[in-house]
Design an enzyme around this catalytic site. Structure first.
Site, short mmCIF file in Angstrom:
data_model
loop_
_atom_site.label_atom_id
_atom_site.label_comp_id
_atom_site.label_asym_id
_atom_site.label_seq_id
_atom_site.Cartn_x
_atom_site.Cartn_y
_atom_site.Cartn_z
CD GLU A 106 -2.60 -1.38 2.60
OE1 GLU A 106 -3.67 -1.99 2.51
OE2 GLU A 106 -2.22 -0.87 3.66
CG ASP A 135 -2.14 -2.66 11.86
OD1 ASP A 135 -1.94 -2.10 12.96
OD2 ASP A 135 -3.18 -3.31 11.62
CE LYS A 269 -10.86 -1.96 7.73
NZ LYS A 269 -11.74 -2.00 6.58
CG ASP A 293 -10.18 -0.49 3.27
OD1 ASP A 293 -10.37 -0.44 4.50
OD2 ASP A 293 -10.59 -1.41 2.54
CG ASP A 463 -16.04 -6.24 5.89
OD1 ASP A 463 -15.95 -7.44 6.21
OD2 ASP A 463 -15.78 -5.83 4.74
O1 LIG Z 1 -3.56 -6.25 9.74
C1 LIG Z 1 -4.16 -5.48 9.00
C2 LIG Z 1 -4.66 -5.87 7.75
C3 LIG Z 1 -5.33 -4.93 6.97
N1 LIG Z 1 -5.49 -3.66 7.39
C4 LIG Z 1 -6.18 -2.67 6.53
O2 LIG Z 1 -7.43 -3.15 6.14
C5 LIG Z 1 -7.83 -2.53 4.93
C6 LIG Z 1 -8.40 -3.55 3.98
O3 LIG Z 1 -7.42 -4.43 3.52
P1 LIG Z 1 -7.29 -4.83 1.98
O4 LIG Z 1 -6.18 -5.77 1.86
O5 LIG Z 1 -7.32 -3.64 1.15
O6 LIG Z 1 -8.57 -5.67 1.82
P2 LIG Z 1 -9.69 -5.63 0.69
O7 LIG Z 1 -9.90 -7.01 0.25
O8 LIG Z 1 -9.45 -4.66 -0.35
O9 LIG Z 1 -10.81 -5.14 1.66
C7 LIG Z 1 -12.17 -5.46 1.72
O10 LIG Z 1 -12.43 -6.55 2.59
C8 LIG Z 1 -11.97 -6.40 3.93
C9 LIG Z 1 -12.45 -7.62 4.69
O11 LIG Z 1 -11.95 -8.79 4.19
C10 LIG Z 1 -12.50 -5.14 4.55
O12 LIG Z 1 -11.87 -4.95 5.78
C11 LIG Z 1 -12.18 -3.97 3.68
O13 LIG Z 1 -12.67 -2.77 4.21
C12 LIG Z 1 -12.78 -4.20 2.31
O14 LIG Z 1 -12.48 -3.11 1.45
C13 LIG Z 1 -6.58 -1.83 4.37
O15 LIG Z 1 -6.73 -0.45 4.55
C14 LIG Z 1 -5.48 -2.39 5.22
O16 LIG Z 1 -4.45 -1.48 5.40
C15 LIG Z 1 -4.98 -3.26 8.63
O17 LIG Z 1 -5.13 -2.10 9.02
N2 LIG Z 1 -4.35 -4.18 9.41
MN LIG Z 2 -8.84 -2.75 -0.41
#
Ligand SMILES: O=c1ccn([C@@H]2O[C@H](COP(=O)(O)OP(=O)(O)O[C@H]3O[C@H](CO)[C@@H](O)[C@H](O)[C@H]3O)[C@@H](O)[C@H]2O)c(=O)[nH]1
Ligand SMILES: [Mn+2]
Length: 752
Positions: A106, A135, A269, A293, A463
């Site tokens: 990211e 994180d 998260k 996010d 979520d």
């Molecule tokens: O240990 C962690 C892991 C992830 N994140 C944050 O969580 C968000 C979502 O992660 P991402 O890898 O982008 O997941 P996506 O698959 O794109 O996310 C979808 O699916 C997730 C659940 O699986 C939701 O939390 C997200 O909001 C939703 O957009 C990002 O901002 C990450 O930085 C953290 O803060 N800490």
């Molecule tokens: Mn995402």
């Protein structure tokens, strides 16, 4: 009579007409039921193959029923932000949360853009605070935010002065207005700000290339020798707004990297969100919290005002716990080649469930009421409105400790929030000291965090789980789909990333169904509405559906090889049932796509990716949960890689080519393809029967189905002949060939 301003509506809920949609849905349901009935009658004349077909089709029928129920009563919302200030001259504060986890997957410039777009929304700046959770505990991210905060002092006033729509600079500067008829003052400022932004990006880029992004002195000193998974809490107030309400003001900006220790669970998260809730609770304690996010920037600066129309305008507070904005994406490849842009989901399922209890919480682009996150029940919210008694009345010190943890300051702030009191003393520096302990990794032990309070733990889809827990209490939710869309984010645009994301969802969603939080028990207390339960079951079963999908996909190949059949023969009138079902299903789904302005190609891409994802990513998701239930493995949140553009050459003449890697996730798809190719080859070369002629003979139906499967798995067929990331690795081909041979061998020991 009530004064006029109380009569001004802030929003309206409008039922969407869907007669044709309903008619098609019901017709399909009727056809599926007829097919099942026919199978039941004919079952005794056929063997295992028909039983299997019957079981799969029962599943599809059940699934379709859940789907139809979810989409039956769609509603839409219309907002009247122009009435907002008349009814609420003093707008409520909003805390805005951004999560990031890894500066490599990211890139900080992306987080910076998200933050800048949030700081610049059209809302009184002194009512806003932006908290970034990192994180990754990355000096680079922190450094970038510090630099961004300096740029924000130019960017925010510029956006407000010229009423800029797109307030994420990396998107805004893609267009060059200097050649247009815009006024010259604007053009000049545009040039100046663009140069500043370029300077900022350059600085961040350069810092990213160095082993230590910047001098480890001053405010950066805490990052000295920091280990990402073993470090104390870092909280930095990057910018504090001193409560003036001038136009060129910039909201507060706070950086948080919560404490991490090896072997201490940090709950991904969800854990980060809970720390954000607590730290912000101590610092600004806004009654509303927006979370996005790191890749999701504000695309419509009116978003907070628009959302407030729902949150403040509902008749009683218990109406709306949260407002979810559909996840929309920028720069998604044309025609949705990976079937992961979810337009249809947001166009039909969201409005559908909004007509029941409300949309699910989607993890990003959502505004929550703080007190709901703190575990309040709607009844308590109502009471409190009337006679000022609420949950806090019943909590003594000891209970507060159990629920919210041992920080006295935090418990007090929580009670403040639960009571809905205004005028929280809002001084960031004063609360900084108290903020450190609540971000510690041991803070939640023995408290209700993650179980009854905050973001709920225990699922990779924190979520959906958190939203479900809110709905279970009887709260409702709404969605808003303004034009232009409120937020835009990234969606993976490479095969491996798509698969890994879909797998995580399948895991997370199915985990909820088999956990103690399962919605199945929740309608018993009458708060989760029955059709809402049906929706959640439909959602949580995505992973499980891989099994019937896989079996049904295997059936035609099996029948061709084993000289058997699973469909009625062409000369039987009953063949019309599956044929018409197939036709209407495809026409009805195609209609949905065309009505939303999508292309036939987008429809087809989604159809085929639906099959591919179900038989690979969902299958792996399902198996992972089974292994977890057996205590054989654990689940880990793999952060999705964010591509800022599609510049990695995936596009040739506008069509995206599927990409692969060594992951075993591509084995099922390749195997399915090889099996069907073998079957078709055997059929057309007249090599059949591969078994003694004990079967009941294959029909045209099976052959056409097999061709259809090959068509759906076309990306894999192309992958067989391509090299590099566009080709299926030879190790995968080898594994799949072995599996395909086993399959063919098993077909020969015909059970047909
Ligand atoms: O240990 C962690 C892991 C992830 N994140 C944050 O969580 C968000 C979502 O992660 P991402 O890898 O982008 O997941 P996506 O698959 O794109 O996310 C979808 O699916 C997730 C659940 O699986 C939701 O939390 C997200 O909001 C939703 O957009 C990002 O901002 C990450 O930085 C953290 O803060 N800490
Ligand atoms: Mn995402």
């Amino acid at each position: 009579m009530a004064p006029k301003e109380f009569c001004l509506p802030l929003y309206e809920k409008i039922a969407r007409k869907n007669t044709i949609h309903r008619a098609l849905d019901i017709t399909l349901l009727f056809l599926l039921a007829s097919l099942l009935f026919y199978r039941l009658l004919a079952l005794k004349n056929h063997g295992f193959v028909w039983l299997l077909a019957f079981l799969c089709e029962s599943w599809f029928t059940f699934n379709w029923f859940l789907n139809v129920s979810s989409k039956w009563n769609p509603v839409e919302f219309k907002t009247y932000p122009e009435n907002l200030e008349q009814r609420f001259p003093e707008l409520p504060p909003v805390d805005m949360f951004v999560t990031t986890a890894d500066p490599v997957v990211e890139p900080p410039i992306m987080t910076v853009n998200t933050v800048l777009s949030l700081l610049a929304v059209d809302y009184p700046a002194h009512k806003l605070a932006c908290y970034v959770s990192d994180d990754g505990c990355s000096l680079l991210t922190f450094y970038s935010l510090v630099e961004a905060s300096k740029f924000a002092k130019l960017w925010v006033p510029f956006c407000k002065k010229y009423k800029i729509q797109l307030r994420a600079p990396f998107r805004f500067f893609l267009d060059d207005p200097t050649s247009s008829s815009a006024n010259s003052e604007f053009k000049q400022e545009w040039k100046k700000i663009k140069a500043e932004y370029e300077h900022l990006s350059l600085k961040i880029e350069e810092a990213g290339r160095k082993s230590t992004p910047c001098d480890l002195s001053g405010e950066f000193a805490v990052f000295f020798e920091i280990e990402r998974s073993n470090h104390p809490t870092i909280i930095k107030i990057i910018a504090e707004n001193k409560q003036s309400s001038r136009d060129d003001d910039v909201p507060h900006l706070v950086y948080i990297s919560r404490e991490k220790r090896p072997k201490q669970p940090h709950h991904f998260k969800a854990g980060a969100m809970n720390v954000l809730s607590r730290v912000s609770g101590l610092m600004t304690n806004a009654p509303f919290m927006l979370n996005v996010d790191c890749d999701m920037f504000v695309n419509n600066p009116q978003v907070v005002r628009q959302t407030m129309c729902h949150l403040l305008g509902s008749k009683s507070e218990s109406e709306i716990a949260f407002v979810q904005h559909p996840q929309r994406f920028y720069d998604g490849p044309k025609d949705d080649p990976y079937g992961n842009q979810f337009d249809i989901f947001f166009e039909y399922v969201f409005p559908g469930i909004a007509g029941i209890q409300g949309p699910l919480y989607g993890g990003t682009g959502c505004f929550h009421r703080r007190k709901v996150i703190y575990g309040l029940w709607p009844d308590n919210a109502e009471n409190q409105g009337r006679n000022h008694t609420s949950i806090e009345g019943k909590l003594d010190d000891c209970e507060q400790l159990k629920v919210f943890g041992k920080s006295k300051e935090f418990s007090e702030s929580a009670i403040y929030a639960l009571k809905g009191k205004k005028d929280f003393p809002n001084n960031l520096s004063d609360s900084l000291e108290a903020a450190f302990p609540v971000a510690g990794c041991g803070y939640e032990f023995g408290t209700s965090w993650g179980t009854k309070v905050g973001w709920i733990y225990g699922s990779m889809a924190e979520d959906a789980l958190t939203g479900l827990e809110i709905h279970k209490k009887g709260w409702k939710s709404t969605f808003l789909a303004p034009h232009p869309p409120a937020f835009l984010g990234c969606t993976p645009s490479a095969g491996p990333a798509v698969m890994s994301q879909q797998k995580r969802w399948a895991i997370g969603l199915f985990e909820i169904l088999v956990s103690k939080n399962s919605p199945i028990f929740a309608t018993l207390n009458g708060k989760l509405q029955f059709r809402m339960l049906l929706f959640y079951i439909w959602l949580f079963l995505w992973g499980v559906s891989s099994i019937p999908e896989l079996c049904y996909t295997a059936l035609p190949a099996y029948c061709i090889i084993a000289n058997s059949h699973f469909l009625p023969k062409v000369q039987e009138p009953a063949i019309l049932i599956p044929v018409i079902t197939f036709m209407i299903y495809n026409l009805a789904t195609l209609r949905e796509y065309l009505k939303t302005g999508m292309s036939i190609r987008a429809w087809w891409n989604n159809m085929k990716m639906g099959r591919i994802i179900a038989t690979s990513a969902y299958l792996f998701g399902f198996l992972t949960v089974v292994l977890k239930l057996l205590g054989l493995s654990d689940t880990v949140f793999e952060v999705t890689k964010k591509d800022q553009s599609n510049s990695d050459g995936d596009e040739t003449d506008g069509t995206t080519i599927f990409t692969f890697d060594e992951s075993p996730i591509f084995v099922p798809g390749t195997t399915i393809l090889l099996v069907h190719l073998t079957a078709l080859l055997a059929f057309f070369l007249g090599l059949r029967p591969l078994v003694d002629d004990v079967g009941q003979g294959v029909g045209l139906g099976e052959v056409l189905c097999s061709l259809w499967v090959v068509l759906c798995f076309l990306p894999f067929l192309k992958g067989l002949f391509k090299r590099g990331k566009y080709g299926i690795p030879s190790s995968t081909i080898f594994k799949s060939t072995s599996l395909a041979l086993v399959f063919v061998y098993l077909c020969r020991t015909s059970w047909g």
